[in-house]
Design an enzyme around this catalytic site. Sequence first.
Site, mmCIF file in Angstrom:
data_model
loop_
_atom_site.group_PDB
_atom_site.id
_atom_site.type_symbol
_atom_site.label_atom_id
_atom_site.label_comp_id
_atom_site.label_asym_id
_atom_site.label_seq_id
_atom_site.Cartn_x
_atom_site.Cartn_y
_atom_site.Cartn_z
ATOM 1 N N SER A 153 0.828 -1.210 0.000
ATOM 2 C CA SER A 153 0.000 0.000 0.000
ATOM 3 C C SER A 153 0.864 1.262 0.000
ATOM 4 O O SER A 153 0.338 2.374 0.022
ATOM 5 C CB SER A 153 -0.922 0.005 1.216
ATOM 6 O OG SER A 153 -0.170 -0.207 2.402
ATOM 7 N N ASN B 98 -2.087 -2.502 13.471
ATOM 8 C CA ASN B 98 -3.545 -2.307 13.443
ATOM 9 C C ASN B 98 -3.973 -1.039 14.175
ATOM 10 O O ASN B 98 -4.771 -0.249 13.655
ATOM 11 C CB ASN B 98 -4.260 -3.524 14.032
ATOM 12 C CG ASN B 98 -4.040 -4.763 13.189
ATOM 13 O OD1 ASN B 98 -3.508 -4.678 12.076
ATOM 14 N ND2 ASN B 98 -4.422 -5.918 13.708
ATOM 15 N N THR C 119 -39.453 27.483 -9.608
ATOM 16 C CA THR C 119 -39.752 26.116 -9.173
ATOM 17 C C THR C 119 -39.941 25.353 -10.479
ATOM 18 O O THR C 119 -40.427 25.928 -11.463
ATOM 19 C CB THR C 119 -41.025 26.035 -8.300
ATOM 20 O OG1 THR C 119 -42.128 26.464 -9.091
ATOM 21 C CG2 THR C 119 -40.928 26.914 -7.062
ATOM 22 N N HIS C 120 -39.506 24.113 -10.493
ATOM 23 C CA HIS C 120 -39.516 23.320 -11.741
ATOM 24 C C HIS C 120 -38.709 23.993 -12.858
ATOM 25 O O HIS C 120 -38.973 23.759 -14.027
ATOM 26 C CB HIS C 120 -40.943 23.058 -12.249
ATOM 27 C CG HIS C 120 -41.908 22.623 -11.196
ATOM 28 N ND1 HIS C 120 -42.236 21.300 -10.970
ATOM 29 C CD2 HIS C 120 -42.590 23.342 -10.266
ATOM 30 C CE1 HIS C 120 -43.093 21.227 -9.958
ATOM 31 N NE2 HIS C 120 -43.321 22.452 -9.513
ATOM 32 N N SER D 266 -12.645 27.727 -26.533
ATOM 33 C CA SER D 266 -12.756 26.527 -27.347
ATOM 34 C C SER D 266 -11.656 26.556 -28.386
ATOM 35 O O SER D 266 -11.296 27.616 -28.884
ATOM 36 C CB SER D 266 -14.130 26.488 -28.016
ATOM 37 O OG SER D 266 -14.073 25.679 -29.180
ATOM 38 N N LYS E 283 -16.516 31.054 -27.955
ATOM 39 C CA LYS E 283 -16.931 30.349 -26.740
ATOM 40 C C LYS E 283 -16.221 30.821 -25.479
ATOM 41 O O LYS E 283 -15.070 31.219 -25.484
ATOM 42 C CB LYS E 283 -16.665 28.835 -26.899
ATOM 43 C CG LYS E 283 -17.572 28.143 -27.885
ATOM 44 C CD LYS E 283 -18.986 27.953 -27.383
ATOM 45 C CE LYS E 283 -19.087 27.009 -26.253
ATOM 46 N NZ LYS E 283 -19.465 25.671 -26.555
ATOM 47 N N ASN F 82 -16.371 28.944 -21.780
ATOM 48 C CA ASN F 82 -17.005 27.817 -21.099
ATOM 49 C C ASN F 82 -16.740 27.811 -19.588
ATOM 50 O O ASN F 82 -15.627 28.087 -19.162
ATOM 51 C CB ASN F 82 -16.486 26.495 -21.683
ATOM 52 C CG ASN F 82 -16.844 26.349 -23.152
ATOM 53 O OD1 ASN F 82 -17.911 26.760 -23.574
ATOM 54 N ND2 ASN F 82 -15.923 25.794 -23.927
ATOM 55 N N GLU G 109 -18.429 23.063 -14.209
ATOM 56 C CA GLU G 109 -18.774 21.714 -14.677
ATOM 57 C C GLU G 109 -17.990 20.659 -13.907
ATOM 58 O O GLU G 109 -18.522 19.594 -13.551
ATOM 59 C CB GLU G 109 -18.493 21.598 -16.179
ATOM 60 C CG GLU G 109 -19.390 22.504 -17.017
ATOM 61 C CD GLU G 109 -18.849 22.675 -18.425
ATOM 62 O OE1 GLU G 109 -19.047 21.764 -19.233
ATOM 63 O OE2 GLU G 109 -18.218 23.701 -18.716
ATOM 64 N N TYR H 26 -9.609 -6.522 12.853
ATOM 65 C CA TYR H 26 -8.983 -6.036 11.622
ATOM 66 C C TYR H 26 -8.978 -7.104 10.532
ATOM 67 O O TYR H 26 -8.736 -8.278 10.800
ATOM 68 C CB TYR H 26 -7.525 -5.614 11.905
ATOM 69 C CG TYR H 26 -6.797 -5.137 10.663
ATOM 70 C CD1 TYR H 26 -6.890 -3.815 10.245
ATOM 71 C CD2 TYR H 26 -6.054 -6.020 9.873
ATOM 72 C CE1 TYR H 26 -6.247 -3.376 9.095
ATOM 73 C CE2 TYR H 26 -5.407 -5.594 8.718
ATOM 74 C CZ TYR H 26 -5.513 -4.267 8.341
ATOM 75 O OH TYR H 26 -4.880 -3.841 7.201
ATOM 76 N N LYS I 2 -8.209 3.673 2.259
ATOM 77 C CA LYS I 2 -7.450 4.924 2.142
ATOM 78 C C LYS I 2 -7.612 5.652 0.814
ATOM 79 O O LYS I 2 -7.907 6.845 0.791
ATOM 80 C CB LYS I 2 -5.975 4.651 2.403
ATOM 81 C CG LYS I 2 -5.715 4.369 3.865
ATOM 82 C CD LYS I 2 -4.322 3.861 4.083
ATOM 83 C CE LYS I 2 -4.280 2.926 5.255
ATOM 84 N NZ LYS I 2 -5.142 1.720 5.100
HETATM 85 N N1 ARG Z 1 -1.158 -1.285 5.559
HETATM 86 C C1 ARG Z 1 -2.100 -1.827 6.500
HETATM 87 C C2 ARG Z 1 -3.448 -1.124 6.325
HETATM 88 O O1 ARG Z 1 -3.504 -0.125 5.740
HETATM 89 C C3 ARG Z 1 -1.603 -1.633 7.889
HETATM 90 C C4 ARG Z 1 -2.146 -2.610 8.855
HETATM 91 C C5 ARG Z 1 -1.641 -3.977 8.593
HETATM 92 N N2 ARG Z 1 -2.091 -4.895 9.588
HETATM 93 C C6 ARG Z 1 -2.022 -6.208 9.428
HETATM 94 N N3 ARG Z 1 -2.521 -6.932 10.378
HETATM 95 N N4 ARG Z 1 -1.563 -6.738 8.342
HETATM 96 O O2 ARG Z 1 -4.474 -1.589 6.773
#
Ligand code: ARG
Length: 455
Positions: free
Chosen positions: A20, A107, A152-153, A274, A280, A282, A287, A314, A322
């Site tokens: 990660s 964890n 409205t509408h 444009s 144009k 824009n 948007e 966990y 994330k």
């Molecule tokens: N990179 C892990 C996460 O984002 C960290 C926790 C890992 N914990 C484990 N028991 N493998 O969740």
Amino acid sequence: MWGGRFGLGPDAVLEAINASIDYDKRLATQDIEASRAHAAMLAATGIISHSDAEAIREGLLTVLSEIESGSFRFQKALEDIHMNVESRLRELIGEPAGRLHTARSRNDQVATDFRLWVRERCDAAVAGLEALMRALVAQAEQGADLVMPGFTHLQTAQPVTWGHHMLAYAEMFARDRGRFLDARARMNESPLGAAALAGTSFPIDREMTAKALGFDRPMANSIDAVSARDFALEFLSASAICATHLSRLAEEIVIWCSAEFGFVKLSDAFTTGSSIMPQKRNPDAAELVRAKTGRILGAFVGLGIVLKGLPLAYSKDMQEDKEQVFDAADSLLLAIAAAEGMIRDMQPVPQRLREAAGRGFSTATDLADWLVRRLGMPFRDAHHVTGTLVKEAEARGCDLAGLPLEAMQQVHGGITAEVYEVLGVDNSVASRRSHGGTAPDQVRTQVARWKEILG
Ligand code: ARG
């Protein structure tokens, strides 16, 4: 990485799906902050020596400066930010680094880092929304008595004031701000010290680390501490609602900028041209603010699905929390800033607004109200009489004020010339003085209230 138990390294595919670090490097500051708090606590409780804690502290500061300067080498083989930081710490200070992970697990570590990160984004959202609200209040103040059509509408309904319309959004964003503050208050408890899930046999001081990290208290249940992600979900839900509001505002800006409406002008700073059509201009920013809602709401749904079937405590599934939150937070903060920029930039076009305000028999309700007030008619009958007058005006191709008095009197004998006073848009808006109504006086009172609140 896993010490004695493992002989072989991971398969390349495992590494690819498991690592990660490419995204959780964004937690580096929080990870180091939490580790510093943990190390100081371990020393204060006598779990590690003060000299080890000092070495850890110094080492972590070096790691932080390496990360900030861009010289830090993130390694996929080390999976995530926690292992990357710890591994570099070991290179820097040797043996004491190995004591940092006493009474802690990744964890509770990741739960802590992520809470700190989301908490910061709540604060950023609150600050961004306040800036946006200030911009809306400034527009409202300048255009307190500028008349425009209320819809409205998306059909012309009644004349309203520009200031009133702007302040409608200030109300929405104030509630969004409140949602971020509520979420922040609820998430502000420390998971640190929950360890893997069951707590620890070491005599740790969770109050101390909680306080050092600005949390109100330690979380009460270690299983909950490592498995709870509702703080992230709540941030995303507040974000999704806020993005929905931003999108409605953006949609109005898009419509208002069109040649057909021509209600507002955005300057060069907030429009693009444009490549083929030279004429144009824009409203791209609007948007894109409107479109960002898709990914933000998507993140809320995505994380909800990640979490919905997870047994306590966990599971690695949680690593998938994330990216969605990072992306949603980036998108939201950018969208808020873009909305603020557009509101500051946007110039209402009074003449277009006024013309449009008078079209579509927008003062028909004023006429019906006049019949009630002056002739004592029940509102339902007044509604009927007014409807007949609108039909007559439509047939003659004029607006209500353009109907001759005799024509009106043919529909209802009691109508006098006085009726014309209520058919003008300025009188119409000025008369709507009820609490929360569109009258310029009301708008000015509200502007004063907002200025007080926003400081
Ligand atoms: N990179 C892990 C996460 O984002 C960290 C926790 C890992 N914990 C484990 N028991 N493998 O969740």
